[in-house]
Design a protein around this motif. Structure first.
Motif, PDB file in Angstrom:
ATOM      1  N   THR A  58       0.674 -29.529   6.394  1.00 45.79           N
ATOM      2  CA  THR A  58       2.132 -29.385   6.318  1.00 45.79           C
ATOM      3  C   THR A  58       2.623 -28.359   7.330  1.00 45.79           C
ATOM      4  OG1 THR A  58       2.206 -30.011   3.983  1.00 45.79           O
ATOM      5  CG2 THR A  58       4.043 -28.706   4.820  1.00 45.79           C
ATOM      6  N   SER A 112       2.626 -29.656  10.859  1.00 45.87           N
ATOM      7  CA  SER A 112       3.736 -30.566  11.159  1.00 45.87           C
ATOM      8  C   SER A 112       5.029 -29.813  11.437  1.00 45.87           C
ATOM      9  CB  SER A 112       3.934 -31.548  10.002  1.00 45.87           C
ATOM     10  OG  SER A 112       4.508 -30.921   8.867  1.00 45.87           O
ATOM     11  N   TRP A 113       5.133 -28.563  10.963  1.00 41.87           N
ATOM     12  CA  TRP A 113       6.323 -27.744  11.230  1.00 41.87           C
ATOM     13  C   TRP A 113       6.191 -26.964  12.532  1.00 41.87           C
ATOM     14  CZ3 TRP A 113       6.795 -24.926   5.828  1.00 41.87           C
ATOM     15  CH2 TRP A 113       7.054 -25.880   4.828  1.00 41.87           C
ATOM     16  N   GLN A 140       6.620 -28.453  16.203  1.00 41.02           N
ATOM     17  CA  GLN A 140       7.864 -29.068  16.630  1.00 41.02           C
ATOM     18  C   GLN A 140       8.616 -28.131  17.581  1.00 41.02           C
ATOM     19  OE1 GLN A 140      10.238 -31.343  14.032  1.00 41.02           O
ATOM     20  NE2 GLN A 140       8.601 -31.716  12.550  1.00 41.02           N
ATOM     21  N   ALA A 159      10.374 -24.880  16.565  1.00 40.27           N
ATOM     22  CA  ALA A 159       9.536 -23.767  16.111  1.00 40.27           C
ATOM     23  C   ALA A 159       8.814 -23.088  17.264  1.00 40.27           C
ATOM     24  CB  ALA A 159       8.523 -24.273  15.084  1.00 40.27           C
ATOM     25  N   PHE A 176       9.703 -24.143   3.272  1.00 38.50           N
ATOM     26  CA  PHE A 176       9.727 -23.017   4.202  1.00 38.50           C
ATOM     27  C   PHE A 176       8.442 -22.202   4.067  1.00 38.50           C
ATOM     28  CE2 PHE A 176      11.781 -21.563   0.327  1.00 38.50           C
ATOM     29  CZ  PHE A 176      11.384 -20.253   0.149  1.00 38.50           C
ATOM     30  N   ALA A 225      11.423 -25.418   7.182  1.00 38.85           N
ATOM     31  CA  ALA A 225      10.947 -26.751   7.571  1.00 38.85           C
ATOM     32  C   ALA A 225      12.071 -27.570   8.184  1.00 38.85           C
ATOM     33  CB  ALA A 225      10.399 -27.477   6.347  1.00 38.85           C
ATOM     34  N   PRO A 226      11.726 -28.527   9.061  1.00 41.52           N
ATOM     35  CA  PRO A 226      12.759 -29.429   9.570  1.00 41.52           C
ATOM     36  C   PRO A 226      13.358 -30.216   8.411  1.00 41.52           C
ATOM     37  CG  PRO A 226      10.560 -30.231  10.115  1.00 41.52           C
ATOM     38  CD  PRO A 226      10.387 -28.852   9.576  1.00 41.52           C
TER      39      PRO A 226
END
Length: 202
Positions: free
Chosen positions: A35, A38-39, A42, A45, A84, A114-115
């Motif tokens: 998880t 994946s944040w 991006q 970030a 988050f 998080a997105p």
């Protein structure tokens, strides 16, 4: 027979009208790394410094944090879903402690939201409120320290609206940062004057 994985219970919970329940629990490095990966990979970030990291790189970094003894990572959830990341650290053991004189009662903080799958008005404000409430729930904490990249104007604005005040620009090993502080009184003042429009992802 396969045993079910133990449920990871939150140990801090905050409810905000219009947003819902936000909770914090210690990061489970093995389970939560995909998880986080994946944040942090991006583009939004980029200031986290891990956009090119592999899953193994992210796991290695959070295993290192877990083993320091002075730096802890927490996963924040919104109605039970990851939303988050928050890190809490002791400035006196961190590079930031070499660019100012840490006081007893100082605690450092990093946050990554998080997105969003869909926009929720006031969501990031509720995240910041949850984190600050959690940090100040420790009676030994008098002041929260942050050091965002000087180019990260979005997080600087969110910090200021939560009560942080800029102190000075400092050089850290991986960035130039705005050293900023938020005392209990500054946070209480910010909460009393808060508006419901803190809905930017930070």
């Amino acid at each position: 027979m396969n045993r079910a994985a133990p449920e990871r219970q939150p140990f801090y919970r905050h409810h905000t009208a219009g947003v819902g329940a936000l909770t914090l629990r210690p990061l489970d490095v093995d389970a939560d790394t995909p998880t986080l990966h994946s944040w942090v990979t991006q583009p939004y970030a980029r200031y986290w410094g891990l956009t090119e990291a592999s899953v193994a790189d992210v796991r290695r970094e959070y295993r290192r944090i877990e083993q320091t003894g002075y730096h802890q990572a927490f996963l924040g959830e919104h109605d039970g879903r990851p939303a988050f990341l928050m890190e809490r650290y002791e400035p006196k053991h961190d590079p930031v402690g070499k660019v100012y004189d840490p006081a007893p009662g100082d605690i450092g903080m990093h946050v990554l939201v998080a997105p969003p799958e869909h926009r929720i008005p006031g969501f990031t404000g509720a995240v910041f409120e949850t984190i600050l409430n959690f940090l100040f729930s420790d009676p030994l904490v008098d002041r929260v320290v942050v050091e965002p990249d000087v180019n990260n104007t979005k997080i600087q604005a969110l910090n200021e609206r939560t009560g942080f005040r800029k102190h000075s620009i400092v050089d850290l090993p991986d960035k130039q940062s705005w050293l900023s502080f938020c005392t209990r009184d500054q946070y209480a003042e910010a909460v009393s004057a808060a508006t419901p429009d803190l809905n930017e992802a930070g």
